[in-house]
Scaffold this motif. Structure first.
Motif, short mmCIF file in Angstrom:
data_model
loop_
_atom_site.label_atom_id
_atom_site.label_comp_id
_atom_site.label_asym_id
_atom_site.label_seq_id
_atom_site.Cartn_x
_atom_site.Cartn_y
_atom_site.Cartn_z
N ILE A 119 -2.37 6.68 -5.81
CA ILE A 119 -3.32 6.45 -7.24
C ILE A 119 -2.55 6.90 -8.36
N VAL A 120 -1.64 7.86 -8.46
CA VAL A 120 -1.02 8.43 -9.58
C VAL A 120 0.33 7.35 -9.76
N ASP A 121 0.85 7.10 -8.62
CA ASP A 121 1.85 6.16 -8.46
C ASP A 121 1.61 4.73 -9.16
N ALA A 122 0.67 4.26 -8.77
CA ALA A 122 0.12 3.03 -9.55
C ALA A 122 -0.37 2.92 -10.89
N ALA A 123 -0.78 4.08 -11.19
CA ALA A 123 -1.18 4.23 -12.59
C ALA A 123 -0.17 4.41 -13.48
N ALA A 124 1.12 4.90 -13.18
CA ALA A 124 2.07 5.48 -13.74
C ALA A 124 2.98 4.09 -13.90
N THR A 159 5.17 -0.20 -17.62
CA THR A 159 5.08 -1.67 -17.66
C THR A 159 4.20 -2.52 -16.80
N PRO A 160 3.36 -3.33 -17.14
CA PRO A 160 2.38 -4.00 -16.11
C PRO A 160 3.34 -4.57 -14.94
N PRO A 161 4.39 -5.33 -15.32
CA PRO A 161 5.12 -5.77 -14.17
C PRO A 161 5.63 -4.91 -13.19
N ALA A 162 5.61 -3.81 -13.59
CA ALA A 162 6.47 -2.55 -12.51
C ALA A 162 5.09 -2.46 -11.48
N PHE A 163 3.88 -2.67 -11.61
CA PHE A 163 2.91 -2.68 -10.77
C PHE A 163 2.66 -3.81 -9.86
N ASP A 164 3.05 -3.67 -8.72
CA ASP A 164 3.27 -5.04 -7.64
C ASP A 164 2.87 -4.69 -6.38
N LEU A 165 3.34 -5.70 -5.49
CA LEU A 165 2.26 -5.53 -4.07
C LEU A 165 2.70 -4.54 -3.38
N PRO A 166 3.87 -3.68 -3.46
CA PRO A 166 4.16 -2.40 -2.67
C PRO A 166 2.95 -1.23 -3.07
N HIS A 167 2.70 -1.34 -4.50
CA HIS A 167 1.68 -0.41 -5.03
C HIS A 167 0.41 -0.79 -4.35
N VAL A 168 0.02 -1.99 -4.15
CA VAL A 168 -1.18 -2.37 -3.64
C VAL A 168 -1.32 -2.02 -2.03
N ARG A 169 -0.15 -2.27 -1.55
CA ARG A 169 0.03 -1.84 -0.06
C ARG A 169 -0.42 -0.35 0.06
N ARG A 170 0.52 0.22 -0.49
CA ARG A 170 0.35 1.89 -0.66
C ARG A 170 -1.16 2.18 -0.69
N LEU A 171 -1.77 1.59 -1.89
CA LEU A 171 -3.21 2.05 -2.11
C LEU A 171 -4.23 1.58 -0.72
N ARG A 172 -3.82 0.52 -0.39
CA ARG A 172 -4.82 0.21 0.98
C ARG A 172 -4.32 0.96 2.09
N GLU A 173 -3.03 1.42 2.30
CA GLU A 173 -2.72 2.35 3.23
C GLU A 173 -3.38 3.62 3.20
N ALA A 174 -3.52 3.87 1.81
CA ALA A 174 -4.42 5.34 1.56
C ALA A 174 -5.96 5.24 1.51
N GLY A 175 -6.45 3.99 2.16
CA GLY A 175 -7.61 3.92 2.43
C GLY A 175 -8.71 3.51 1.20
N LEU A 176 -8.01 2.78 0.07
CA LEU A 176 -8.80 2.03 -0.81
C LEU A 176 -9.10 0.79 -0.58
N SER A 177 -10.38 0.57 -0.98
CA SER A 177 -11.05 -1.03 -0.69
C SER A 177 -10.49 -1.76 -1.92
#
Length: 208
Positions: free
Chosen positions: A145-150, A155-173
């Motif tokens: 969560i912190v990594d995605a928020a940071a 800059t918004p484009p810095a948030f990308d598919l690897p962040h989404v995958r990491r959040l999913r792997e951490a159990g987030l819907s």
């Protein structure tokens, strides 16, 4: 005859700045003049949404444009208080704290760190985020969560598919991931507003 207009008030602040991020009660002083309480009309109170916010210099300053303030406040409330589905309140506050930590908004970080500590019952972890920054180790779910928020904050484009995958792997819907984005994105903007129109004041225990 020359029309002489009185200059606008210049606000002078001598109170000390905070020396570090904290969960303490950081103060805030505006660079611009807030409305006085006795100047507030029903239009202003409608913009405040909660009448009790009239005690705040910050909200009385924003009440100079009450329609914008109302829209801002309703978005804020829906992101952070509407927790019947999606991300728990503690983790919404965690995302806001991380964004504020990256942006250097000591006031916002203090407010949302207190909420995050209260709702998570994990004040030591929240203090780790404040003290060490976004590289603090908080556990796999919170680290994601912190990594995605940071990333969103940098800059918004810095948030990308690897962040989404990491959040999913951490159990987030999917809905919880959307709530991370909402919480971080809103406070990325809110930090910039607060940092522009005023400045923080050290908590009372720092001034002793």
């Amino acid at each position: 005859m020359t029309d002489i207009t009185a200059p606008a008030a210049v606000l002078v602040h001598e109170q000390p700045y905070p020396h570090a991020f904290t969960r303490g009660e950081v103060g805030w002083l505006p660079w611009l003049e807030p409305l006085a309480v006795d100047e507030l009309s029903e239009r202003h109170y409608d913009g405040l949404v909660d009448r009790a916010r009239a005690t705040s210099d910050y909200f009385r300053l924003l009440a100079r444009d009450p329609e914008i303030l109302r829209a801002r406040t309703l978005v804020d409330k829906d992101i952070f208080y509407n927790t019947s589905q999606g991300l728990p309140r503690a983790e919404r506050e965690l995302a806001a704290t991380a964004a504020s930590r990256v942006n250097g908004c000591v006031f916002c970080a203090s407010v949302h760190a207190r909420f995050a500590a209260h709702y998570s019952k994990a004040p030591d972890l929240i203090d780790g985020l404040l003290d060490e920054g976004i590289d603090a180790e908080l556990g796999s779910r919170w680290d994601a969560i912190v990594d995605a928020a940071a990333a969103l904050t940098a800059t918004p484009p810095a948030f990308d598919l690897p962040h989404v995958r990491r959040l999913r792997e951490a159990g987030l819907s999917e809905l919880e991931i959307a709530d991370v984005v909402h919480s971080a994105a809103f406070f990325n903007w809110a930090n910039r507003l607060m940092l522009t129109i005023g400045r923080p004041v050290a908590a009372p225990d720092e001034q002793l």
